[in-house]
Design a protein around this motif. Structure first.
Motif, PDB file in Angstrom:
ATOM      1  N   GLU A 271       1.156  -1.136  -0.220  1.00 17.04           N
ATOM      2  CA  GLU A 271       0.448   0.028   0.143  1.00 17.04           C
ATOM      3  C   GLU A 271       0.955   1.136   0.054  1.00 17.04           C
ATOM      4  O   GLU A 271       2.271   1.064   0.663  1.00 17.04           O
TER       5      GLU A 271
ATOM      6  N   ARG B 291      -2.021   8.993  -0.242  1.00 20.52           N
ATOM      7  CA  ARG B 291      -3.106   8.658  -1.780  1.00 20.52           C
ATOM      8  C   ARG B 291      -3.256   9.974  -2.703  1.00 20.52           C
ATOM      9  O   ARG B 291      -3.125  10.157  -3.742  1.00 20.52           O
TER      10      ARG B 291
ATOM     11  N   ASN C 258      -3.202  14.267   2.600  1.00 25.09           N
ATOM     12  CA  ASN C 258      -2.687  13.276   3.476  1.00 25.09           C
ATOM     13  C   ASN C 258      -1.239  13.867   3.472  1.00 25.09           C
ATOM     14  O   ASN C 258      -0.725  13.135   4.949  1.00 25.09           O
TER      15      ASN C 258
ATOM     16  N   ARG D 198     -11.028   7.186   6.411  1.00 22.84           N
ATOM     17  CA  ARG D 198     -10.724   8.136   4.983  1.00 22.84           C
ATOM     18  C   ARG D 198     -11.268   7.359   3.731  1.00 22.84           C
ATOM     19  O   ARG D 198     -12.301   7.493   3.215  1.00 22.84           O
ATOM     20  N   TYR D 199     -10.348   6.012   3.951  1.00 27.74           N
ATOM     21  CA  TYR D 199     -10.329   5.133   2.513  1.00 27.74           C
ATOM     22  C   TYR D 199     -11.410   4.037   3.024  1.00 27.74           C
ATOM     23  O   TYR D 199     -11.253   3.403   2.173  1.00 27.74           O
ATOM     24  N   GLN D 200     -11.954   3.751   4.268  1.00 32.69           N
ATOM     25  CA  GLN D 200     -12.376   2.607   4.157  1.00 32.69           C
ATOM     26  C   GLN D 200     -12.296   1.939   5.018  1.00 32.69           C
ATOM     27  O   GLN D 200     -12.518   0.774   4.353  1.00 32.69           O
ATOM     28  N   ARG D 201     -10.514   1.481   5.365  1.00 31.21           N
ATOM     29  CA  ARG D 201     -10.196   0.497   5.187  1.00 31.21           C
ATOM     30  C   ARG D 201      -9.605   0.022   6.341  1.00 31.21           C
ATOM     31  O   ARG D 201      -9.845   0.663   7.610  1.00 31.21           O
TER      32      ARG D 201
END
Length: 199
Positions: A17, A21, A25, A104-107
């Motif tokens: 990862e 991004r 960030n 923020r990135y639904q991880r």
């Protein structure tokens, strides 16, 4: 990590990862870094690239942490405990950034490799090499052709000394005699630093 000692600190994204991004960030990372670590370390150089970062820092003699007293005057056994609040401050910083990133990135799950790397700086030449290597990192990884082209490093802060900065730039003059000396060294070190195998 010891008070008064300089370190090269770096960490990498967990797996394949990226930890950055988009531009926001990078900005948020620096904001949280100052919030959690501004009272713990003096920062001399940094570089953020999509999947990892590098820092050149010095641990402050007087730590400005909530609920943590200045170590001056304490006996050696208590002073050794200074490792905990420093490491804890870094942990809080990484956790804060990861939580916001995950939301923020639904991880889910860890974003950084668990144990960040920290190499003590023991000589003048090592400090100089680390400073130059950190700023050369975007070129090493093909994110920029020239140092001035990469936005997310401390390089420009050293080209415009008249502008205000959160960096401790005074310490830099212990190792360089100014921009001309620094720029001469970066040309001399460029190829060897780019070829070094840092993580």
């Amino acid at each position: 990590m010891e008070s008064g000692q300089s370190y090269h600190i770096y960490n990498h994204a967990n797996g394949s990862e990226n930890i950055f991004r988009e531009e926001e960030n990078y900005r948020f990372f620096l904001q949280q870094y100052d919030k959690y670590l501004g009272g713990v370390v003096d920062t001399y150089a940094y570089c953020l690239i999509p999947n990892h970062f590098h820092l050149l820092v010095g641990v402050k003699d007087s730590l400005d942490l909530p609920g943590f007293q200045n170590l001056a005057g304490l006996d050696k056994s208590i002073a050794k405990a200074s490792e905990f609040p420093i490491t804890k401050a870094f942990s809080n910083f990484f956790n804060s950034y990861t939580k916001a990133f995950n939301k923020r990135y639904q991880r889910k799950g860890s974003l950084f490799i668990k144990n960040f790397k920290r190499k003590p700086i023991l000589t003048e030449s090592q400090w100089q090499d680390t400073f130059l290597y950190i700023h050369l990192n975007p070129i090493k990884h093909d994110f920029a052709k020239e140092l001035k082209d990469w936005k997310w490093s401390s390089w420009k802060a050293y080209q415009t000394m008249e502008k205000r900065s959160l960096l401790n730039r005074d310490f830099y003059f212990n190792f360089f005699d100014g921009l001309d000396h620094q720029n001469e060294m970066i040309e001399l070190k460029k190829e060897s630093l780019i070829n070094k195998n840092f993580e």
